[in-house]
Scaffold this motif. Sequence first.
Motif, PDB file in Angstrom:
ATOM      1  N   GLY A 214      -3.336   6.973  13.365  1.00 62.58           N
ATOM      2  CA  GLY A 214      -4.148   5.938  13.567  1.00 62.58           C
ATOM      3  C   GLY A 214      -3.872   4.511  12.590  1.00 62.58           C
ATOM      4  O   GLY A 214      -2.875   4.574  12.091  1.00 62.58           O
ATOM      5  N   THR A 215      -4.664   3.685  12.597  1.00 65.79           N
ATOM      6  CA  THR A 215      -4.391   2.295  11.999  1.00 65.79           C
ATOM      7  C   THR A 215      -4.563   2.476  10.343  1.00 65.79           C
ATOM      8  O   THR A 215      -5.308   3.111  10.046  1.00 65.79           O
ATOM      9  CB  THR A 215      -4.931   0.966  12.413  1.00 65.79           C
ATOM     10  N   MET A 216      -3.860   1.621   9.691  1.00 63.36           N
ATOM     11  CA  MET A 216      -4.023   1.652   8.235  1.00 63.36           C
ATOM     12  C   MET A 216      -3.884   0.146   7.825  1.00 63.36           C
ATOM     13  O   MET A 216      -3.176  -0.854   8.378  1.00 63.36           O
ATOM     14  CB  MET A 216      -2.818   2.493   7.633  1.00 63.36           C
ATOM     15  N   GLU A 217      -4.876  -0.024   6.938  1.00 67.16           N
ATOM     16  CA  GLU A 217      -4.564  -1.467   6.105  1.00 67.16           C
ATOM     17  C   GLU A 217      -3.772  -1.704   4.852  1.00 67.16           C
ATOM     18  O   GLU A 217      -4.418  -1.021   3.876  1.00 67.16           O
ATOM     19  CB  GLU A 217      -6.107  -2.008   6.039  1.00 67.16           C
ATOM     20  N   LEU A 218      -2.765  -2.502   5.211  1.00 66.82           N
ATOM     21  CA  LEU A 218      -2.097  -2.772   3.781  1.00 66.82           C
ATOM     22  C   LEU A 218      -2.679  -3.856   3.084  1.00 66.82           C
ATOM     23  O   LEU A 218      -2.817  -4.819   3.744  1.00 66.82           O
ATOM     24  CB  LEU A 218      -0.790  -2.928   4.165  1.00 66.82           C
ATOM     25  N   ASP A 219      -3.217  -3.506   1.954  1.00 68.10           N
ATOM     26  CA  ASP A 219      -4.002  -4.475   1.272  1.00 68.10           C
ATOM     27  C   ASP A 219      -3.431  -4.911  -0.114  1.00 68.10           C
ATOM     28  O   ASP A 219      -4.256  -3.740  -1.007  1.00 68.10           O
ATOM     29  CB  ASP A 219      -5.464  -4.565   1.416  1.00 68.10           C
TER      30      ASP A 219
ATOM     31  N   LEU B 147       7.582   0.721  -6.559  1.00 74.02           N
ATOM     32  CA  LEU B 147       6.526   1.145  -5.872  1.00 74.02           C
ATOM     33  C   LEU B 147       6.533   2.683  -5.484  1.00 74.02           C
ATOM     34  O   LEU B 147       7.446   3.069  -5.190  1.00 74.02           O
ATOM     35  CB  LEU B 147       6.483   0.306  -4.468  1.00 74.02           C
ATOM     36  N   PHE B 148       5.501   3.306  -5.999  1.00 70.96           N
ATOM     37  CA  PHE B 148       5.496   4.791  -5.753  1.00 70.96           C
ATOM     38  C   PHE B 148       4.480   5.187  -4.789  1.00 70.96           C
ATOM     39  O   PHE B 148       3.539   4.466  -4.674  1.00 70.96           O
ATOM     40  CB  PHE B 148       5.348   5.233  -7.094  1.00 70.96           C
ATOM     41  N   GLY B 149       4.712   6.381  -4.235  1.00 68.31           N
ATOM     42  CA  GLY B 149       3.587   6.760  -3.520  1.00 68.31           C
ATOM     43  C   GLY B 149       4.125   7.945  -2.405  1.00 68.31           C
ATOM     44  O   GLY B 149       5.188   7.724  -1.868  1.00 68.31           O
ATOM     45  N   ALA B 150       3.295   8.525  -1.520  1.00 67.25           N
ATOM     46  CA  ALA B 150       3.562   9.277  -0.320  1.00 67.25           C
ATOM     47  C   ALA B 150       4.304   8.330   0.774  1.00 67.25           C
ATOM     48  O   ALA B 150       4.103   7.309   0.808  1.00 67.25           O
ATOM     49  CB  ALA B 150       2.445  10.275   0.153  1.00 67.25           C
ATOM     50  N   SER B 151       5.104   9.083   1.505  1.00 66.25           N
ATOM     51  CA  SER B 151       5.836   8.282   2.357  1.00 66.25           C
ATOM     52  C   SER B 151       4.618   8.068   3.661  1.00 66.25           C
ATOM     53  O   SER B 151       3.525   8.596   3.612  1.00 66.25           O
ATOM     54  CB  SER B 151       6.760   9.159   3.169  1.00 66.25           C
ATOM     55  N   GLY B 152       4.945   6.760   4.127  1.00 63.12           N
ATOM     56  CA  GLY B 152       3.638   6.034   4.850  1.00 63.12           C
ATOM     57  C   GLY B 152       2.637   5.430   4.168  1.00 63.12           C
ATOM     58  O   GLY B 152       1.544   5.125   4.697  1.00 63.12           O
ATOM     59  N   ALA B 153       2.610   5.124   3.043  1.00 60.13           N
ATOM     60  CA  ALA B 153       1.822   4.468   2.030  1.00 60.13           C
ATOM     61  C   ALA B 153       1.833   3.000   2.331  1.00 60.13           C
ATOM     62  O   ALA B 153       0.918   2.032   1.646  1.00 60.13           O
ATOM     63  CB  ALA B 153       1.968   4.831   0.666  1.00 60.13           C
ATOM     64  N   GLY B 154       2.900   2.792   2.791  1.00 57.52           N
ATOM     65  CA  GLY B 154       3.297   1.197   3.054  1.00 57.52           C
ATOM     66  C   GLY B 154       4.264   0.306   2.035  1.00 57.52           C
ATOM     67  O   GLY B 154       4.347  -0.774   2.078  1.00 57.52           O
TER      68      GLY B 154
ATOM     69  N   TYR C   4       3.655   0.685  -9.553  1.00 56.30           N
ATOM     70  CA  TYR C   4       2.410   0.543  -8.782  1.00 56.30           C
ATOM     71  C   TYR C   4       2.420   1.740  -7.907  1.00 56.30           C
ATOM     72  O   TYR C   4       3.498   1.977  -7.210  1.00 56.30           O
ATOM     73  CB  TYR C   4       2.516  -0.772  -7.922  1.00 56.30           C
ATOM     74  N   GLU C   5       1.304   2.460  -7.913  1.00 57.17           N
ATOM     75  CA  GLU C   5       1.212   3.664  -6.896  1.00 57.17           C
ATOM     76  C   GLU C   5       0.308   3.416  -5.811  1.00 57.17           C
ATOM     77  O   GLU C   5      -0.884   2.760  -5.749  1.00 57.17           O
ATOM     78  CB  GLU C   5       0.646   4.547  -7.625  1.00 57.17           C
ATOM     79  N   LEU C   6       1.012   3.360  -4.659  1.00 55.93           N
ATOM     80  CA  LEU C   6       0.386   3.201  -3.447  1.00 55.93           C
ATOM     81  C   LEU C   6      -0.234   4.110  -2.555  1.00 55.93           C
ATOM     82  O   LEU C   6       0.361   5.246  -2.642  1.00 55.93           O
ATOM     83  CB  LEU C   6       1.180   2.379  -2.331  1.00 55.93           C
ATOM     84  N   LYS C   7      -1.495   4.227  -2.111  1.00 52.07           N
ATOM     85  CA  LYS C   7      -1.773   5.143  -1.113  1.00 52.07           C
ATOM     86  C   LYS C   7      -2.417   4.548  -0.158  1.00 52.07           C
ATOM     87  O   LYS C   7      -3.642   3.842  -0.168  1.00 52.07           O
ATOM     88  CB  LYS C   7      -2.923   6.137  -1.873  1.00 52.07           C
ATOM     89  N   GLU C   8      -2.325   4.955   1.246  1.00 51.06           N
ATOM     90  CA  GLU C   8      -2.779   4.439   2.438  1.00 51.06           C
ATOM     91  C   GLU C   8      -2.988   3.015   2.190  1.00 51.06           C
ATOM     92  O   GLU C   8      -4.023   2.168   2.451  1.00 51.06           O
ATOM     93  CB  GLU C   8      -3.981   5.204   2.572  1.00 51.06           C
ATOM     94  N   GLY C   9      -1.799   2.275   1.811  1.00 49.87           N
ATOM     95  CA  GLY C   9      -1.985   0.752   1.836  1.00 49.87           C
ATOM     96  C   GLY C   9      -2.345   0.062   0.788  1.00 49.87           C
ATOM     97  O   GLY C   9      -2.531  -1.050   0.701  1.00 49.87           O
ATOM     98  N   LYS C  10      -3.015   0.860  -0.259  1.00 48.25           N
ATOM     99  CA  LYS C  10      -3.914   0.075  -1.290  1.00 48.25           C
ATOM    100  C   LYS C  10      -3.072   0.695  -2.531  1.00 48.25           C
ATOM    101  O   LYS C  10      -2.347   1.937  -2.958  1.00 48.25           O
ATOM    102  CB  LYS C  10      -5.353   0.775  -1.384  1.00 48.25           C
ATOM    103  N   ILE C  11      -3.228  -0.084  -3.559  1.00 44.49           N
ATOM    104  CA  ILE C  11      -2.655   0.239  -4.929  1.00 44.49           C
ATOM    105  C   ILE C  11      -3.790   1.128  -5.736  1.00 44.49           C
ATOM    106  O   ILE C  11      -4.989   0.575  -5.939  1.00 44.49           O
ATOM    107  CB  ILE C  11      -2.439  -1.079  -5.842  1.00 44.49           C
ATOM    108  N   ILE C  12      -3.450   2.349  -6.058  1.00 46.90           N
ATOM    109  CA  ILE C  12      -4.291   3.109  -6.480  1.00 46.90           C
ATOM    110  C   ILE C  12      -4.366   3.194  -8.093  1.00 46.90           C
ATOM    111  O   ILE C  12      -5.210   3.411  -8.824  1.00 46.90           O
ATOM    112  CB  ILE C  12      -4.555   4.581  -5.786  1.00 46.90           C
TER     113      ILE C  12
ATOM    114  N   PHE D  44      -2.017  -8.964   3.393  1.00 45.80           N
ATOM    115  CA  PHE D  44      -2.773  -7.948   4.097  1.00 45.80           C
ATOM    116  C   PHE D  44      -2.159  -7.817   5.330  1.00 45.80           C
ATOM    117  O   PHE D  44      -1.636  -8.935   5.877  1.00 45.80           O
ATOM    118  CB  PHE D  44      -4.136  -8.787   4.204  1.00 45.80           C
ATOM    119  N   LYS D  45      -1.968  -6.673   5.827  1.00 44.61           N
ATOM    120  CA  LYS D  45      -1.556  -6.392   7.058  1.00 44.61           C
ATOM    121  C   LYS D  45      -2.056  -5.024   7.725  1.00 44.61           C
ATOM    122  O   LYS D  45      -2.018  -4.095   6.982  1.00 44.61           O
ATOM    123  CB  LYS D  45      -0.141  -6.477   7.045  1.00 44.61           C
ATOM    124  N   LYS D  46      -2.168  -5.102   9.047  1.00 46.41           N
ATOM    125  CA  LYS D  46      -2.783  -4.212   9.867  1.00 46.41           C
ATOM    126  C   LYS D  46      -1.407  -3.081  10.298  1.00 46.41           C
ATOM    127  O   LYS D  46      -0.643  -3.782  10.866  1.00 46.41           O
ATOM    128  CB  LYS D  46      -3.506  -4.263  10.965  1.00 46.41           C
ATOM    129  N   LEU D  47      -1.351  -1.942   9.880  1.00 46.36           N
ATOM    130  CA  LEU D  47      -0.237  -1.193  10.174  1.00 46.36           C
ATOM    131  C   LEU D  47      -0.643  -0.182  11.089  1.00 46.36           C
ATOM    132  O   LEU D  47      -1.758   0.348  10.910  1.00 46.36           O
ATOM    133  CB  LEU D  47       0.195  -0.440   8.897  1.00 46.36           C
TER     134      LEU D  47
END
Lengths: 133, 225, 291
Positions: free
Chosen positions: C15-20, C33-40, C206-214, C7-10
Amino acid sequence: MNKFQGHISEINTRGNFSVITVTVNNKIKLKSIVIDTPESATYISSDRIVNVVFKETEVILSTDKLPAISLLNRIPGTISEIEAGELLSRVVLCTDIGPVISVISTLAVYELDLTVGCDIMAMIKLNEIILSK
Amino acid sequence: MMDWSPLILTFQLAFITTVILFFISIPLAYWLTHSRFRIKPAIEASISMPLVLPPTVLGFYFLLAFSPGNAFGQWLDEWLGIRLVFTFPGLVIASVIYSLPFMVQPIRSGLSGLSPSMIEASYIMGKSKWTTLLKIELPNIKTSLLTGMVLTFAHTIGEFGVVLMIGGNIPNKTKVASIAIYDEVEALNYDTANQYSLILFVLTFAILLLVYIVNGSNFKYFGYD
Amino acid sequence: MIDVHVFKKLFAPDGTMELDVKLVIDRHSFVTLFGASGAGKTTLLKILAGIVQPDKGQISVNDSKWYDSQRKFSLPPQKRKVGFVFQDYALFPNMTVFQNLEYASFNKKRSKSKIDELIDLMELGGLKDKKPGILSGGQKQRVALARALVESPDILLLDEPLSALDYSMRLKLQEYLLKVHKNYQLTTVLVSHDPGEIIKLSDHIYELKEGKIIRQGKPSEIFGMGQTSAKFSFTGEILHISQEDVLYIVTILIGNDVVKIVADQCEVDQWQPGDKVLVASKAFNPIIRKL
């Protein structure tokens, strides 16, 4: 690419082949043969929502209501639009499951005397239907 | 006959100052690059002060601090037996502080210009911060190191105000070239002043020219970014 | 096996995003690890390497703890057995190719044969004594890959290693990646957003979006037409789209072959040259002829 969502209503497996029946819109049944079984592919299970996909160029048209022909995937409809090219024509049908696009030869359009508003039967071969999640 | 001792003293002072500053500035620049300490801006500001402050201000405070009449100067004198006012060591210390930004800033801008992934790569390869600094960071900022050294050397040669305040004008001890020139002009010995000036002029030009040739366009005059 | 729950606050630009994230990576698997840039994604990779500290959580690798916030323990990056390939290669410009590899070793003499083997494997023989500055992107990335493998890491972490390269060079480098992954029985974690590359290389996504695995799953389940019954399927890149009569002809590069496929107008509107696509057909259509 014609794409419709439906649910699997029947699965018939022999060896590695399965014929899957997908009911679209609770009205039209479309069958597809695949080299997969419920064991080899998780998406093959009863009532599972799947997409049926088929290419425009694989859609066969007939003006006959009940043509004596081996094609069992049949979607009745009316022609809503014809875009005639020199060799090929793009025919858009209005059906119970939504618009179906067929690309056939322009010659056939004339031979069958297809015009907007005609009642028509669209047919697709068993092996031309792709299933996707 | 021209007295060579002010010139020799000048180059001695510049050389010693450069060497001392080189070793002080690397850890300082490293710290400034990597740390996010809260008082960092205050320290950055203090380091850059000599850039804008009249040299006489610094000299004046050094004079006050080092003078045996003062607590600090008295302590130095009594406990360590060091007297810094009007001595060569005092001159060196004053020069080190006065030229500090000219060494720290180029090194710092060199260090912060390095790709962070290069340093991370070194850590991941199991290398300590020290090894990374020595083998990766410093070898890749050679031009910045050279810039710092040359600027420091040249700047120390050009010192006047600080030197005059803290060092005075004692032949063979604190009378450097810039002061000797002032002295000779005061005494209306224009010829001698001219000789000193010309030598300084030619030598500093030669040093800078050499560096520009060696480094080509890589030579950053003052990496102030 | 790698067991990660961090878990990390980015601080993102907006604004802030929580990587979890919580994920389990099997030994010897190739995970993307797949996902848009800035997904963590990159942050997660750096957390695994130990160069970024999470706020809390735990990481264990093959039963040894690498990070445990409850016990306030974090194994320094120097002690984690990982190889890391950076997007910008991160080669040391002051050293030759050989010296770059040598620097990565703990014991120069012992590693000599391994370094020679890697230079052979990556076909870097001719570049051994060259400095990185004069190498091409593909060559640099081969050096970076070889360098990451010198100390036989437990985990190979790849941060968009091929994104700066052109298509044909990417295809070649993908082969190298597969080769080393198999040869050295690595556990590989790749950050990428190139579906073609991911389908080719990875076992699990694993697809990440805004710090979460979706989403997570096999590449075939996540990409293209989802899980499809089409048995004749390839990924390629659109080279050209032209209108012919009432249809369109789409020219697609698949591997080193160029194919032409017919498409309808309403599909073509969503495509443009350069797009990565899945090309699929049923197994019933293609004909086979012996050459």
